[in-house]
Scaffold this active site. Structure first.
Site, PDB file in Angstrom:
ATOM      1  N   LYS A 173       0.653  -1.042   0.155  1.00  0.00           N
ATOM      2  CA  LYS A 173      -0.268   0.268  -0.080  1.00  0.00           C
ATOM      3  C   LYS A 173       0.720   1.253  -0.088  1.00  0.00           C
ATOM      4  O   LYS A 173       1.378   1.269   0.996  1.00  0.00           O
ATOM      5  CB  LYS A 173      -1.351  -0.119   1.390  1.00  0.00           C
ATOM      6  CG  LYS A 173      -2.295  -1.206   1.150  1.00  0.00           C
ATOM      7  CD  LYS A 173      -2.954  -1.648   2.438  1.00  0.00           C
ATOM      8  CE  LYS A 173      -1.535  -2.188   3.610  1.00  0.00           C
ATOM      9  NZ  LYS A 173      -2.734  -2.154   4.211  1.00  0.00           N
ATOM     10  N   THR A 204      -7.779   8.648   9.150  1.00  0.00           N
ATOM     11  CA  THR A 204      -7.252   7.108   8.519  1.00  0.00           C
ATOM     12  C   THR A 204      -6.914   6.137   8.982  1.00  0.00           C
ATOM     13  O   THR A 204      -6.694   5.280   8.988  1.00  0.00           O
ATOM     14  CB  THR A 204      -5.807   7.648   7.421  1.00  0.00           C
ATOM     15  OG1 THR A 204      -5.149   8.083   8.747  1.00  0.00           O
ATOM     16  CG2 THR A 204      -6.261   8.891   6.762  1.00  0.00           C
ATOM     17  N   GLY A 206      -7.323   2.999  11.418  1.00  0.00           N
ATOM     18  CA  GLY A 206      -7.921   1.840  10.650  1.00  0.00           C
ATOM     19  C   GLY A 206      -8.252   0.768   9.220  1.00  0.00           C
ATOM     20  O   GLY A 206      -8.956   0.232   8.828  1.00  0.00           O
ATOM     21  N   THR A 207      -7.742   2.238   8.483  1.00  0.00           N
ATOM     22  CA  THR A 207      -7.689   2.241   7.520  1.00  0.00           C
ATOM     23  C   THR A 207      -6.988   0.736   6.433  1.00  0.00           C
ATOM     24  O   THR A 207      -7.787  -0.061   5.810  1.00  0.00           O
ATOM     25  CB  THR A 207      -6.832   2.943   6.243  1.00  0.00           C
ATOM     26  OG1 THR A 207      -5.597   3.704   6.658  1.00  0.00           O
ATOM     27  CG2 THR A 207      -7.635   5.058   5.629  1.00  0.00           C
TER      28      THR A 207
END
Length: 278
Positions: A173, A204, A206-207
Protein backbone atom coordinates in the site's frame (compact mmCIF):
# COMPACT_ATOMS: atom_id res chain seq x y z
CA UNK A 1 -24.83 -16.07 2.46
CA UNK A 2 -21.05 -16.03 2.19
CA UNK A 3 -19.06 -15.74 5.41
CA UNK A 4 -15.74 -14.27 6.54
CA UNK A 5 -13.71 -14.55 9.73
CA UNK A 6 -11.61 -11.78 11.24
CA UNK A 7 -8.72 -12.88 13.47
CA UNK A 8 -7.54 -9.65 15.05
CA UNK A 9 -7.42 -7.41 18.08
CA UNK A 10 -10.28 -5.38 19.48
CA UNK A 11 -10.21 -1.58 19.17
CA UNK A 12 -12.16 0.04 21.98
CA UNK A 13 -12.89 3.19 19.96
CA UNK A 14 -14.29 1.12 17.10
CA UNK A 15 -12.30 2.46 14.16
CA UNK A 16 -9.87 -0.39 13.58
CA UNK A 17 -9.33 -4.05 14.41
CA UNK A 18 -12.23 -6.44 14.91
CA UNK A 19 -14.77 -3.63 14.97
CA UNK A 20 -13.66 -2.17 11.65
CA UNK A 21 -13.49 -5.64 10.12
CA UNK A 22 -17.04 -6.56 11.14
CA UNK A 23 -18.42 -3.26 9.81
CA UNK A 24 -16.50 -3.63 6.56
CA UNK A 25 -17.43 -7.25 5.97
CA UNK A 26 -21.09 -6.54 6.72
CA UNK A 27 -21.21 -3.56 4.36
CA UNK A 28 -19.52 -5.69 1.70
CA UNK A 29 -22.28 -8.26 1.87
CA UNK A 30 -20.87 -11.17 3.88
CA UNK A 31 -21.64 -12.54 7.34
CA UNK A 32 -18.79 -11.52 9.66
CA UNK A 33 -17.34 -13.62 12.48
CA UNK A 34 -14.41 -13.01 14.80
CA UNK A 35 -11.63 -14.59 16.85
CA UNK A 36 -10.13 -12.00 19.18
CA UNK A 37 -6.35 -12.08 19.63
CA UNK A 38 -6.14 -9.20 22.09
CA UNK A 39 -8.10 -6.47 23.83
CA UNK A 40 -6.69 -2.98 23.40
CA UNK A 41 -7.50 0.16 25.35
CA UNK A 42 -7.09 2.82 22.68
CA UNK A 43 -8.68 5.83 21.09
CA UNK A 44 -7.83 8.18 18.23
CA UNK A 45 -4.84 9.58 20.12
CA UNK A 46 -3.03 6.42 21.16
CA UNK A 47 -2.88 2.91 22.62
CA UNK A 48 -3.03 2.81 26.42
CA UNK A 49 -2.92 -0.90 27.17
CA UNK A 50 -3.00 -4.34 25.52
CA UNK A 51 -4.26 -7.59 27.03
CA UNK A 52 -3.53 -10.65 24.89
CA UNK A 53 -5.73 -13.71 24.55
CA UNK A 54 -3.95 -16.92 25.49
CA UNK A 55 -3.04 -19.27 22.64
CA UNK A 56 -5.41 -21.90 24.09
CA UNK A 57 -8.34 -19.49 24.20
CA UNK A 58 -7.65 -18.34 20.66
CA UNK A 59 -7.59 -21.99 19.58
CA UNK A 60 -11.01 -22.52 21.21
CA UNK A 61 -12.42 -19.51 19.34
CA UNK A 62 -11.10 -20.76 16.01
CA UNK A 63 -12.43 -24.27 16.60
CA UNK A 64 -15.83 -22.90 17.58
CA UNK A 65 -16.09 -20.99 14.30
CA UNK A 66 -14.70 -23.58 11.90
CA UNK A 67 -16.65 -26.49 13.38
CA UNK A 68 -19.98 -24.70 12.98
CA UNK A 69 -19.92 -21.93 10.33
CA UNK A 70 -16.99 -22.54 8.00
CA UNK A 71 -15.70 -19.17 6.69
CA UNK A 72 -15.36 -18.52 2.98
CA UNK A 73 -12.45 -16.16 3.71
CA UNK A 74 -10.20 -15.28 6.63
CA UNK A 75 -8.61 -11.92 7.43
CA UNK A 76 -5.72 -11.89 9.92
CA UNK A 77 -4.84 -8.60 11.58
CA UNK A 78 -3.15 -7.89 14.90
CA UNK A 79 -1.31 -10.94 16.26
CA UNK A 80 1.29 -9.74 18.71
CA UNK A 81 3.15 -12.87 19.86
CA UNK A 82 4.70 -16.07 18.55
CA UNK A 83 2.32 -18.37 20.43
CA UNK A 84 -0.76 -16.78 18.87
CA UNK A 85 0.75 -16.90 15.39
CA UNK A 86 1.62 -20.58 15.72
CA UNK A 87 -1.92 -21.46 16.86
CA UNK A 88 -3.46 -19.55 13.96
CA UNK A 89 -1.19 -21.23 11.42
CA UNK A 90 -1.80 -24.69 12.82
CA UNK A 91 -5.59 -24.35 12.98
CA UNK A 92 -5.96 -22.75 9.55
CA UNK A 93 -3.90 -25.53 7.99
CA UNK A 94 -5.86 -28.18 9.91
CA UNK A 95 -9.15 -26.84 8.57
CA UNK A 96 -7.76 -26.09 5.10
CA UNK A 97 -8.93 -22.49 5.35
CA UNK A 98 -9.16 -20.61 2.07
CA UNK A 99 -8.90 -17.02 0.86
CA UNK A 100 -6.60 -15.91 3.69
CA UNK A 101 -5.65 -12.22 3.77
CA UNK A 102 -2.84 -11.25 6.13
CA UNK A 103 -2.52 -7.62 7.20
CA UNK A 104 0.84 -7.54 9.04
CA UNK A 105 -0.22 -4.99 11.66
CA UNK A 106 2.83 -3.67 13.48
CA UNK A 107 1.70 -0.29 14.79
CA UNK A 108 -1.51 1.65 15.30
CA UNK A 109 -2.16 4.79 13.22
CA UNK A 110 -1.45 6.75 16.41
CA UNK A 111 2.00 5.15 16.63
CA UNK A 112 1.60 2.52 19.36
CA UNK A 113 3.51 -0.71 18.66
CA UNK A 114 1.20 -3.74 18.34
CA UNK A 115 3.56 -6.67 17.76
CA UNK A 116 6.51 -8.06 19.70
CA UNK A 117 9.86 -8.04 17.90
CA UNK A 118 10.28 -11.82 17.86
CA UNK A 119 6.80 -12.29 16.42
CA UNK A 120 7.66 -10.64 13.09
CA UNK A 121 9.80 -13.60 12.01
CA UNK A 122 7.04 -16.05 12.98
CA UNK A 123 4.47 -13.99 11.09
CA UNK A 124 6.56 -14.26 7.92
CA UNK A 125 7.40 -17.94 8.32
CA UNK A 126 4.01 -19.26 9.44
CA UNK A 127 1.27 -17.05 7.99
CA UNK A 128 2.66 -15.46 4.83
CA UNK A 129 3.07 -18.75 2.91
CA UNK A 130 -0.60 -19.72 3.43
CA UNK A 131 -1.98 -16.30 2.47
CA UNK A 132 -3.83 -15.45 -0.73
CA UNK A 133 -2.39 -11.96 -0.32
CA UNK A 134 -0.37 -10.02 2.27
CA UNK A 135 -1.09 -6.28 2.64
CA UNK A 136 1.79 -4.33 4.26
CA UNK A 137 1.97 -0.56 4.29
CA UNK A 138 5.18 1.32 3.56
CA UNK A 139 6.56 1.13 7.10
CA UNK A 140 5.74 -2.54 7.45
CA UNK A 141 7.22 -3.34 4.04
CA UNK A 142 10.47 -1.61 5.00
CA UNK A 143 10.73 -3.84 8.09
CA UNK A 144 9.83 -7.00 6.16
CA UNK A 145 12.12 -6.34 3.18
CA UNK A 146 14.97 -4.38 4.74
CA UNK A 147 14.61 -1.85 1.91
CA UNK A 148 14.10 1.89 2.45
CA UNK A 149 11.12 2.94 0.33
CA UNK A 150 11.17 6.38 -1.18
CA UNK A 151 9.27 5.93 -4.42
CA UNK A 152 7.79 3.64 -7.05
CA UNK A 153 10.96 1.72 -7.89
CA UNK A 154 11.60 1.04 -4.19
CA UNK A 155 8.05 -0.24 -3.77
CA UNK A 156 8.60 -2.72 -6.60
CA UNK A 157 11.89 -3.93 -5.13
CA UNK A 158 10.40 -4.30 -1.65
CA UNK A 159 7.28 -6.11 -2.85
CA UNK A 160 9.38 -8.55 -4.87
CA UNK A 161 11.73 -9.11 -1.92
CA UNK A 162 8.83 -9.96 0.40
CA UNK A 163 6.94 -12.07 -2.13
CA UNK A 164 9.97 -14.06 -3.27
CA UNK A 165 11.28 -14.58 0.27
CA UNK A 166 8.03 -15.87 1.76
CA UNK A 167 6.16 -17.29 -1.23
CA UNK A 168 3.12 -15.00 -1.19
CA UNK A 169 1.31 -12.38 -3.22
CA UNK A 170 2.01 -8.92 -1.85
CA UNK A 171 -0.21 -5.84 -2.05
CA UNK A 172 2.09 -3.00 -1.00
CA UNK A 173 0.00 0.00 0.00
CA UNK A 174 1.49 3.29 -1.15
CA UNK A 175 -0.42 5.75 0.94
CA UNK A 176 -0.16 9.52 0.90
CA UNK A 177 3.44 9.52 2.12
CA UNK A 178 4.67 8.01 -1.16
CA UNK A 179 2.00 8.62 -3.78
CA UNK A 180 -1.69 9.32 -4.28
CA UNK A 181 -2.88 6.05 -2.76
CA UNK A 182 -1.42 3.96 -5.55
CA UNK A 183 -1.00 0.36 -4.40
CA UNK A 184 1.23 -2.30 -5.95
CA UNK A 185 0.43 -6.00 -6.34
CA UNK A 186 3.27 -8.47 -6.89
CA UNK A 187 2.15 -12.02 -7.66
CA UNK A 188 5.53 -13.68 -7.98
CA UNK A 189 5.83 -13.03 -11.69
CA UNK A 190 4.53 -9.56 -12.46
CA UNK A 191 3.59 -6.21 -10.98
CA UNK A 192 0.24 -4.50 -11.24
CA UNK A 193 -0.45 -0.98 -10.03
CA UNK A 194 -3.85 -0.01 -8.63
CA UNK A 195 -4.23 3.73 -8.95
CA UNK A 196 -6.22 5.80 -6.50
CA UNK A 197 -7.14 9.44 -5.99
CA UNK A 198 -5.80 11.32 -3.00
CA UNK A 199 -8.54 12.09 -0.47
CA UNK A 200 -7.58 14.97 1.78
CA UNK A 201 -8.85 13.46 5.01
CA UNK A 202 -6.62 13.34 8.13
CA UNK A 203 -8.88 10.73 9.74
CA UNK A 204 -7.28 7.48 8.60
CA UNK A 205 -7.60 5.31 11.72
CA UNK A 206 -8.25 1.73 10.58
CA UNK A 207 -7.59 2.14 6.86
CA UNK A 208 -5.36 -0.94 6.72
CA UNK A 209 -7.86 -3.08 8.62
CA UNK A 210 -10.66 -1.88 6.39
CA UNK A 211 -8.85 -2.53 3.12
CA UNK A 212 -7.74 -6.04 4.07
CA UNK A 213 -11.16 -7.07 5.40
CA UNK A 214 -12.85 -5.68 2.29
CA UNK A 215 -10.50 -7.76 0.14
CA UNK A 216 -11.34 -10.84 2.22
CA UNK A 217 -15.07 -10.17 1.90
CA UNK A 218 -14.82 -9.93 -1.86
CA UNK A 219 -12.71 -13.07 -2.09
CA UNK A 220 -15.40 -14.81 -0.03
CA UNK A 221 -17.97 -13.75 -2.63
CA UNK A 222 -15.96 -15.36 -5.42
CA UNK A 223 -14.12 -12.41 -6.94
CA UNK A 224 -10.56 -13.00 -8.13
CA UNK A 225 -7.74 -11.29 -6.22
CA UNK A 226 -7.33 -8.31 -8.53
CA UNK A 227 -11.06 -7.59 -8.70
CA UNK A 228 -11.33 -7.99 -4.93
CA UNK A 229 -8.58 -5.38 -4.51
CA UNK A 230 -10.27 -2.98 -6.92
CA UNK A 231 -13.58 -3.27 -5.09
CA UNK A 232 -11.88 -2.88 -1.70
CA UNK A 233 -10.12 0.29 -2.84
CA UNK A 234 -13.44 1.72 -4.05
CA UNK A 235 -14.99 0.94 -0.67
CA UNK A 236 -12.23 2.58 1.35
CA UNK A 237 -12.33 5.65 -0.92
CA UNK A 238 -16.03 6.00 -0.17
CA UNK A 239 -15.49 5.57 3.56
CA UNK A 240 -12.75 8.20 3.60
CA UNK A 241 -14.68 10.49 1.27
CA UNK A 242 -17.62 10.62 3.69
CA UNK A 243 -15.35 12.84 5.86
CA UNK A 244 -16.46 11.56 9.25
CA UNK A 245 -14.74 13.61 11.96
CA UNK A 246 -14.69 12.04 15.43
CA UNK A 247 -12.13 12.27 18.22
CA UNK A 248 -9.22 14.60 18.79
CA UNK A 249 -6.59 12.48 16.99
CA UNK A 250 -6.59 10.53 13.72
CA UNK A 251 -10.25 9.55 13.69
CA UNK A 252 -12.13 6.64 12.12
CA UNK A 253 -13.74 6.46 8.71
CA UNK A 254 -17.46 6.15 8.03
CA UNK A 255 -17.76 2.45 7.23
CA UNK A 256 -21.51 2.87 6.84
CA UNK A 257 -21.24 5.59 4.17
CA UNK A 258 -23.23 3.46 1.73
CA UNK A 259 -25.89 2.38 4.21
CA UNK A 260 -29.24 3.96 3.51
CA UNK A 261 -32.87 3.27 4.36
CA UNK A 262 -35.34 3.74 7.16
CA UNK A 263 -33.27 1.91 9.78
CA UNK A 264 -30.59 4.62 9.55
CA UNK A 265 -33.04 7.47 10.09
CA UNK A 266 -32.94 9.43 13.32
CA UNK A 267 -36.14 10.22 15.18
CA UNK A 268 -37.46 13.78 14.71
CA UNK A 269 -37.25 15.98 17.80
CA UNK A 270 -40.98 15.88 18.48
CA UNK A 271 -41.03 12.07 18.43
CA UNK A 272 -38.14 11.91 20.88
CA UNK A 273 -40.04 14.25 23.21
CA UNK A 274 -43.24 12.20 22.88
CA UNK A 275 -41.45 9.01 23.90
CA UNK A 276 -40.02 10.47 27.10
CA UNK A 277 -41.37 8.59 30.07
CA UNK A 278 -43.06 5.81 28.08
Amino acid sequence: MRTALSIAGSDSCGGAGIQADIKTMTLNGVYAMSAVTALTAQNTTGVRAIMEATPEFLKQQLDAVFEDIFPDAVKIGMVSSVGLIEVIGERLCRYAAKNIVVDPVMAATSGGRLIKTDAVEALCAVLFPIAAVVTPNIGEAEILSGIHIGGKADMERAAAQIGDSFGCRVLLKGGHSINDSNDLLYDGARFRWFYGTRIDNPNTHGTGCTLSSAIAANLAKGFDTETAIERAKDFISGALGAMLDLGSGSGPMDHAFDLCGRFKEEAPDERQETNIGI
